[in-house]
Design a protein around this motif. Structure first.
Motif, PDB file in Angstrom:
ATOM      1  N   THR A 188      97.578 -32.063  18.948  1.00  0.00           N
ATOM      2  CA  THR A 188      96.207 -32.321  18.729  1.00  0.00           C
ATOM      3  C   THR A 188      95.671 -30.580  18.136  1.00  0.00           C
ATOM      4  O   THR A 188      94.490 -30.742  17.689  1.00  0.00           O
ATOM      5  CB  THR A 188      95.310 -32.898  19.604  1.00  0.00           C
ATOM      6  OG1 THR A 188      95.652 -32.024  20.884  1.00  0.00           O
ATOM      7  CG2 THR A 188      95.675 -34.040  20.156  1.00  0.00           C
ATOM      8  N   ASP A 189      96.491 -29.883  18.491  1.00  0.00           N
ATOM      9  CA  ASP A 189      96.040 -28.614  18.232  1.00  0.00           C
ATOM     10  C   ASP A 189      97.215 -27.535  18.347  1.00  0.00           C
ATOM     11  O   ASP A 189      98.109 -27.774  19.064  1.00  0.00           O
ATOM     12  CB  ASP A 189      94.876 -27.950  18.907  1.00  0.00           C
ATOM     13  CG  ASP A 189      94.203 -27.044  18.155  1.00  0.00           C
ATOM     14  OD1 ASP A 189      94.460 -26.542  16.974  1.00  0.00           O
ATOM     15  OD2 ASP A 189      93.227 -26.275  18.660  1.00  0.00           O
TER      16      ASP A 189
ATOM     17  N   SER B 200      86.789 -26.227  26.875  1.00  0.00           N
ATOM     18  CA  SER B 200      87.363 -25.856  25.438  1.00  0.00           C
ATOM     19  C   SER B 200      87.571 -24.403  25.381  1.00  0.00           C
ATOM     20  O   SER B 200      86.794 -23.689  26.054  1.00  0.00           O
ATOM     21  CB  SER B 200      86.017 -26.075  24.510  1.00  0.00           C
ATOM     22  OG  SER B 200      86.395 -25.718  23.232  1.00  0.00           O
TER      23      SER B 200
ATOM     24  N   LYS C 155      99.291 -29.444  14.765  1.00  0.00           N
ATOM     25  CA  LYS C 155      98.137 -30.328  14.676  1.00  0.00           C
ATOM     26  C   LYS C 155      98.331 -31.500  13.503  1.00  0.00           C
ATOM     27  O   LYS C 155      98.388 -31.161  12.272  1.00  0.00           O
ATOM     28  CB  LYS C 155      96.688 -29.565  14.328  1.00  0.00           C
ATOM     29  CG  LYS C 155      95.501 -30.337  14.604  1.00  0.00           C
ATOM     30  CD  LYS C 155      94.342 -29.570  14.574  1.00  0.00           C
ATOM     31  CE  LYS C 155      93.122 -30.298  14.455  1.00  0.00           C
ATOM     32  NZ  LYS C 155      91.815 -29.512  14.287  1.00  0.00           N
TER      33      LYS C 155
ATOM     34  N   ASN D 169      97.791 -35.419  28.497  1.00  0.00           N
ATOM     35  CA  ASN D 169      97.618 -34.188  27.876  1.00  0.00           C
ATOM     36  C   ASN D 169      98.460 -33.066  28.382  1.00  0.00           C
ATOM     37  O   ASN D 169      98.137 -32.800  29.561  1.00  0.00           O
ATOM     38  CB  ASN D 169      96.109 -33.894  27.553  1.00  0.00           C
ATOM     39  CG  ASN D 169      95.609 -32.797  26.498  1.00  0.00           C
ATOM     40  OD1 ASN D 169      96.032 -32.705  25.402  1.00  0.00           O
ATOM     41  ND2 ASN D 169      95.395 -31.452  27.190  1.00  0.00           N
TER      42      ASN D 169
ATOM     43  N   ASN E 144      92.233 -25.114  20.837  1.00  0.00           N
ATOM     44  CA  ASN E 144      90.700 -25.881  20.958  1.00  0.00           C
ATOM     45  C   ASN E 144      91.095 -26.976  22.015  1.00  0.00           C
ATOM     46  O   ASN E 144      91.771 -27.881  21.434  1.00  0.00           O
ATOM     47  CB  ASN E 144      90.064 -26.272  20.005  1.00  0.00           C
ATOM     48  CG  ASN E 144      89.386 -24.960  19.070  1.00  0.00           C
ATOM     49  OD1 ASN E 144      89.007 -23.954  19.817  1.00  0.00           O
ATOM     50  ND2 ASN E 144      89.724 -24.801  18.085  1.00  0.00           N
TER      51      ASN E 144
ATOM     52  N   GLN F 115      98.768 -27.945  22.000  1.00  0.00           N
ATOM     53  CA  GLN F 115      98.054 -29.079  22.621  1.00  0.00           C
ATOM     54  C   GLN F 115      98.735 -30.372  22.328  1.00  0.00           C
ATOM     55  O   GLN F 115      98.856 -30.644  20.896  1.00  0.00           O
ATOM     56  CB  GLN F 115      96.546 -29.388  22.526  1.00  0.00           C
ATOM     57  CG  GLN F 115      95.668 -28.308  22.999  1.00  0.00           C
ATOM     58  CD  GLN F 115      95.328 -28.602  24.243  1.00  0.00           C
ATOM     59  OE1 GLN F 115      95.510 -29.582  24.880  1.00  0.00           O
ATOM     60  NE2 GLN F 115      94.872 -27.527  24.996  1.00  0.00           N
TER      61      GLN F 115
ATOM     62  N   ILE G  89      90.919 -30.664  23.975  1.00  0.00           N
ATOM     63  CA  ILE G  89      89.969 -31.794  23.806  1.00  0.00           C
ATOM     64  C   ILE G  89      89.696 -32.280  25.578  1.00  0.00           C
ATOM     65  O   ILE G  89      88.823 -32.685  25.588  1.00  0.00           O
ATOM     66  CB  ILE G  89      90.765 -33.116  23.176  1.00  0.00           C
ATOM     67  CG1 ILE G  89      91.028 -32.588  21.631  1.00  0.00           C
ATOM     68  CG2 ILE G  89      90.165 -34.201  23.127  1.00  0.00           C
ATOM     69  CD1 ILE G  89      91.844 -33.467  20.968  1.00  0.00           C
TER      70      ILE G  89
END
Length: 161
Positions: free
Chosen positions: A92-93, A24, A110, A69, A33, A133, A35
């Motif tokens: 995701t971010d 993280s 995100k 990812n 951040n 991300q 995952i």
């Protein structure tokens, strides 16, 4: 069937002992951040800046799908590329860009889901100030996974039109 609190707690503790804790990062200095673990640094031949990849679902003949990812550091981006069966991105971010050849660059963030059509040249990456991300899904890998092309120029990266 009833389970005691202790039995559920013990099972959860045993289960978690074998699980890896994801890496993280703090959402400071343009980072996001995470995952999943950061993974391997992507090859400079396919990326401008640093992009880190973690394979989540390897290609096989049962699912014919690749899932992974990618974390793009601020300013990092992929080269132009093509997926024979298309690609789906789940952001995701962070904040970044995506562009299909011949169309305006799009800002992605995100919660966005991006569909890259089959055999269409495109690129994606982080914004200059914030990392990105993304989960990527490449279906129908029996048609091929990716064809890497030339780098995205600074002019293309910075052009929002």
């Amino acid at each position: 069937m009833k389970y005691s609190f202790f039995a559920v707690f013990a099972f959860a503790a045993l289960f978690n002992m074998g699980c890896k804790e994801p890496v993280s990062t703090k959402a400071t200095d343009g980072e996001t951040n995470a995952i999943f673990p950061k993974g391997k640094l992507g090859p400079a031949a396919n990326f401008t800046g640093k992009a880190w990849n973690t394979d989540l679902v390897a290609n096989d003949t049962r699912y014919n799908t690749v899932v992974g990812n990618v974390y793009f550091e601020p300013g990092a981006r992929s080269n132009w590329h093509i997926h024979p069966a298309g690609q789906i991105l789940i952001i995701t971010d962070g904040v970044g860009y995506h562009q299909i050849k011949g169309q305006p660059r799009q800002t992605i963030k995100k919660g966005d889901v991006v569909k890259c059509p089959p055999n269409v040249m495109h690129w994606h990456g982080a914004s200059p100030d914030t990392g990105l991300q993304q989960l990527y899904i490449v279906p129908n890998t029996e048609k091929g996974i990716v064809k890497w092309l030339h780098p995205v120029s600074n002019e293309e990266y910075n052009n929002s039109k």
